[in-house]
Design a protein around this motif. Structure first.
Motif, short mmCIF file in Angstrom:
data_model
loop_
_atom_site.label_atom_id
_atom_site.label_comp_id
_atom_site.label_asym_id
_atom_site.label_seq_id
_atom_site.Cartn_x
_atom_site.Cartn_y
_atom_site.Cartn_z
N ILE A 124 0.84 -1.21 0.00
CA ILE A 124 0.00 0.00 0.00
C ILE A 124 0.87 1.26 0.00
CG2 ILE A 124 -1.64 1.32 1.40
CD1 ILE A 124 -2.85 -1.34 2.31
N GLU A 125 1.96 1.25 0.81
CA GLU A 125 2.83 2.42 0.88
C GLU A 125 3.53 2.66 -0.45
OE1 GLU A 125 4.31 5.81 2.31
OE2 GLU A 125 2.83 4.52 3.31
N GLU A 126 3.94 1.56 -1.11
CA GLU A 126 4.57 1.71 -2.42
C GLU A 126 3.61 2.30 -3.44
OE1 GLU A 126 6.25 -1.92 -3.67
OE2 GLU A 126 7.76 -2.02 -2.07
N VAL A 127 2.34 1.83 -3.41
CA VAL A 127 1.34 2.38 -4.34
C VAL A 127 1.11 3.86 -4.07
CG1 VAL A 127 -1.08 2.28 -5.02
CG2 VAL A 127 0.22 0.17 -4.75
N ARG A 128 1.08 4.22 -2.77
CA ARG A 128 0.91 5.63 -2.44
C ARG A 128 2.10 6.46 -2.92
NH1 ARG A 128 -1.22 4.76 3.79
NH2 ARG A 128 -3.42 4.36 3.25
N SER A 129 3.28 5.91 -2.70
CA SER A 129 4.48 6.63 -3.16
C SER A 129 4.49 6.77 -4.67
CB SER A 129 5.73 5.87 -2.69
OG SER A 129 6.89 6.50 -3.17
N LEU A 130 4.07 5.70 -5.37
CA LEU A 130 4.00 5.78 -6.83
C LEU A 130 3.00 6.85 -7.28
CD1 LEU A 130 4.69 4.68 -9.64
CD2 LEU A 130 2.91 2.95 -9.33
N ALA A 131 1.86 6.88 -6.61
CA ALA A 131 0.84 7.90 -6.97
C ALA A 131 1.37 9.29 -6.74
CB ALA A 131 -0.44 7.65 -6.17
N ARG A 132 2.09 9.48 -5.60
CA ARG A 132 2.66 10.81 -5.34
C ARG A 132 3.70 11.18 -6.38
NH1 ARG A 132 2.56 9.09 0.13
NH2 ARG A 132 4.76 8.52 0.00
N GLY A 133 4.48 10.19 -6.86
CA GLY A 133 5.50 10.47 -7.88
C GLY A 133 4.89 10.84 -9.21
N ILE A 134 3.73 10.27 -9.52
CA ILE A 134 3.08 10.61 -10.80
C ILE A 134 2.55 12.04 -10.76
CG2 ILE A 134 1.13 10.04 -12.28
CD1 ILE A 134 1.55 7.13 -11.46
N TYR A 135 1.87 12.39 -9.76
CA TYR A 135 1.43 13.79 -9.59
C TYR A 135 1.13 13.99 -8.10
CZ TYR A 135 -0.31 18.35 -10.83
OH TYR A 135 -0.45 19.71 -10.96
N PRO A 136 2.03 14.66 -7.39
CA PRO A 136 1.86 14.79 -5.94
C PRO A 136 0.52 15.44 -5.59
CG PRO A 136 4.02 15.57 -6.63
CD PRO A 136 3.22 15.35 -7.87
N ALA A 137 -0.16 14.87 -4.66
CA ALA A 137 -1.45 15.43 -4.23
C ALA A 137 -1.26 16.81 -3.62
CB ALA A 137 -2.12 14.49 -3.24
N LEU A 138 -0.14 16.98 -2.89
CA LEU A 138 0.11 18.27 -2.25
C LEU A 138 0.32 19.37 -3.29
CD1 LEU A 138 0.37 19.45 0.60
CD2 LEU A 138 2.85 19.08 0.45
N LEU A 139 0.92 19.02 -4.43
CA LEU A 139 1.12 20.01 -5.51
C LEU A 139 -0.22 20.45 -6.07
CD1 LEU A 139 3.02 21.53 -7.44
CD2 LEU A 139 3.04 19.50 -8.90
N ALA A 140 -1.13 19.52 -6.22
CA ALA A 140 -2.44 19.87 -6.77
C ALA A 140 -3.27 20.68 -5.79
CB ALA A 140 -3.19 18.61 -7.18
N SER A 141 -3.12 20.37 -4.50
CA SER A 141 -3.99 21.02 -3.50
C SER A 141 -3.43 22.33 -2.98
CB SER A 141 -4.24 20.06 -2.34
OG SER A 141 -2.99 19.74 -1.71
N ASP A 142 -2.12 22.36 -2.68
CA ASP A 142 -1.55 23.53 -2.01
C ASP A 142 -0.57 24.33 -2.87
OD1 ASP A 142 -3.03 22.76 0.12
OD2 ASP A 142 -1.37 21.89 1.25
N GLY A 143 -0.18 23.84 -4.02
CA GLY A 143 0.67 24.60 -4.90
C GLY A 143 2.13 24.23 -4.84
N LEU A 144 2.93 24.97 -5.60
CA LEU A 144 4.33 24.63 -5.82
C LEU A 144 5.18 24.75 -4.56
CD1 LEU A 144 6.36 23.79 -7.97
CD2 LEU A 144 6.64 26.21 -8.58
#
Length: 602
Positions: A463-483
């Motif tokens: 699960i942690e690897e899948v989460r890390s992979l998802a963050r690497g594809i497009y970080p959720a924090l980048l989409a929500s809070d900016g650069l």
């Protein structure tokens, strides 16, 4: 005209000049009129030289040939300086023909062709005058009229060798000679009137080339009329001698005036074409090109019209509409009465029309050169516009591609989060429930509980690897809070301490934030891999009409000339180039490394 032919004709002129001087020197009477004889002889090279210059410079026109022929006729005129009755008679008769040839040369300047009905009528009238009232009197004339600018003698001149009667009929001196002299003056006045009218209708620059010609012609014909009138009035003394000498002197002065006019045109045309060609690069539309045209030609009324080239397979280009310099559609070029219109067509099918004052009609080669410049200018503008549109389309395409890539990454992230990640979480819950149920049983089943319990941590790692992979594809924090926040989070995970300075940078387009984020992330990874000994990394972002960023470390650095860019640097450059940005890497041994980038935000 070839150079060899030019030299041959020049040598012929020199020979004729020498012959004329030798004939005059053999006449005892000529020794007392040195000034008149000198002017007469030097007029030969003046007329021939100017004629050869015009002939050599503009062989397409016939003016040079006409003036050279006029100079040959003047050589025959100088034979009147001889004491031989035969040569003297030929020279006096050639003087009549010379006057018509000179009038033709002046009226046909600068093309060698008579333009206009008035000019043709005057020359025709002069020819008829010579044919009807001069030539028929030759067998009945004992003495040619004196004084005359064509001969060195003033009294006791040789008799007409072609006299066919014992005496001159009274009708010749009493009627024919007065009538033909009046008509000769009328011819002079007509030539001056036509040249004056042409000067008035000419444009500013055409006047500069015509004025020397008109001035020389006016001086020539006024002096000729004065001496003819004084001779008819039988005035004697200094006055008539001065009038005769001035009439003689005006012949070489006419040649000088013609030469000055030719040189004026050459200087003007060269300057106009230079101004036009050098100014083309600064024009960006047809209106600016038209202004450049008027300024270069020094003709405010000059106009430019054009018709765009047809599309491939678009049919007959002659059917396409015309446009003026402001872009207004027209059925064709608008030309005022008596204006000169010159058209040119490019290989692409682009058509250009130049409208200018009618004086330029005599300069077709110059107009063709001007039209070629206009075609080049419009073609360059058309290609520049097409290139700008292509670049805009490429930039827009790059942005669409970058946006599409970001959208694809978000979709993958959602799919991982909503699909595989949720299924793994559900599996983890089921495994926990299975473990609890197995723990309530004894024996062998307790071993199964242990095995199920051992699978839990493995599922947590997946699960942690899948989460890390998802963050690497497009970080959720980048989409929500900016650069800024996304980079701070990345800095906290970095092996090397990172200082972030992003003050004043707000939210930006998603593709811009994504490109800069992954470039900074790649730079941090490069520090961890290659900058051994680095103690700190600084990331600075500035929004100054375009987003600029710098990732600097205090590592050992490297020599850029000896380094080969890896796939990471290439990928960073490609990311920024897709958005119209650029990336540079600065480093030196012992001075750390700085990765600088910029991305347009407009």
């Amino acid at each position: 005209m070839t150079r060899r032919r030019l030299v041959a004709l020049a040598l012929l002129g020199a020979v004729l000049c020498a012959i004329s001087a030798a004939i005059a020197d053999a006449n005892p009477v000529a020794s007392g009129r040195t000034a008149e004889v000198t002017v007469s002889v030097l007029t030969i090279p003046a007329l021939l030289g100017v004629g050869l210059y015009a002939w050599y410079r503009d062989p397409e026109n016939h003016f040079g040939e006409v003036l050279y022929l006029t100079g040959l006729c003047w050589f025959l005129v100088t034979l009147a300086n001889s004491d031989s009755a035969a040569l003297y008679s030929v020279g006096r008769i050639a003087g009549w023909v010379f006057e018509i040839l000179l009038a033709y040369a002046l009226l046909s300047y600068p093309t060698g062709r008579l333009e206009g009905r008035a000019a043709r009528r005057i020359v025709l009238g002069g020819v008829l005058l010579i044919a009807l009232l001069y030539v028929p009197t030759i067998p009945f004339t004992a003495q040619f009229p004196l004084p005359a600018p064509f001969t060195a003698c003033t009294t006791n001149c040789p008799q007409n060798v072609f006299l066919a009667t014992a005496s001159e009929p009274s009708i010749v001196p009493e009627l024919i000679k007065p009538v033909r002299e009046v008509l000769t003056i009328a011819i002079y006045i007509g030539v001056a009137a036509v040249l004056t009218a042409r000067l008035r209708s000419a444009g500013h620059n055409q006047r500069r080339t015509l004025l020397p010609v008109l001035g020389a012609a006016a001086l020539r014909f006024v002096a000729a009329m004065v001496y003819v009138a004084l001779r008819r009035a039988q005035v004697e003394g200094t006055g008539i001698e001065i009038a005769v000498f001035v009439a003689l002197l005006t012949v070489p002065l006419t040649a000088v005036g013609l030469l000055f006019g030719l040189l004026q045109w050459r200087v003007y045309s060269g300057s106009a074409l230079r101004r036009l060609t050098t100014g083309l690069v600064e024009t960006h539309d047809a209106a600016q090109l038209r202004d450049l045209l008027a300024e270069s030609l020094e003709e405010p009324r000059a106009e430019l019209y054009y018709a765009d080239p047809p599309e491939p397979g678009g049919g007959d280009p002659s059917l396409l509409p015309w446009h003026d310099a402001s872009g207004n559609r027209l059925p064709g070029p608008l030309a005022p009465p008596r204006a000169c219109v010159r058209e040119a067509t490019a290989e692409s099918g682009l058509r250009v029309a130049l409208v200018c004052e009618e004086g330029f009609r005599d300069r077709p080669e110059f107009l063709d050169a001007v039209c070629a410049c206009l075609v080049a200018g419009l073609e360059r503008q058309r290609l520049d516009a097409a290139l700008a549109n292509s670049l805009a389309e490429v930039a827009a395409s790059r942005k669409r591609m970058a946006g599409a890539a970001d959208s694809a990454r978000r979709k993958i992230e959602r799919d991982l989060h909503d699909g595989a990640q949720q299924q793994l979480v559900a599996l983890r819950v089921k495994l926990e429930l299975a473990r609890e149920m197995l723990e309530q049983e004894d024996g062998e089943e307790s071993r199964g509980a242990e095995m199920v319990a051992g699978l839990g941590p493995e599922v947590e790692e997946i699960i942690e690897e899948v989460r890390s992979l998802a963050r690497g594809i497009y970080p959720a924090l980048l989409a929500s809070d900016g650069l800024g926040e996304a980079l701070r989070a990345a800095g906290r995970r970095s092996q090397v301490p990172v200082r972030i300075d992003v003050d004043g940078v707000g939210r930006l387009p998603a593709e811009t934030e994504s490109a800069v984020y992954f470039c900074c992330l790649e730079a941090l990874q490069n520090v961890a891999k290659h900058a051994g000994g680095a103690t700190t990394v600084t990331i600075e972002l500035r929004d100054e009409d375009e987003l600029r960023f710098t990732v600097a470390d205090d590592g050992p650095g490297f020599a850029p000339s000896a380094a080969t860019p890896g796939s990471g640097i290439t990928g960073m450059k490609d990311r920024l180039a897709a958005l119209g940005g650029e990336l540079t890497v600065e480093s030196a041994p012992g001075a750390g490394t700085r990765v600088r980038g910029r991305v347009p935000t407009g």
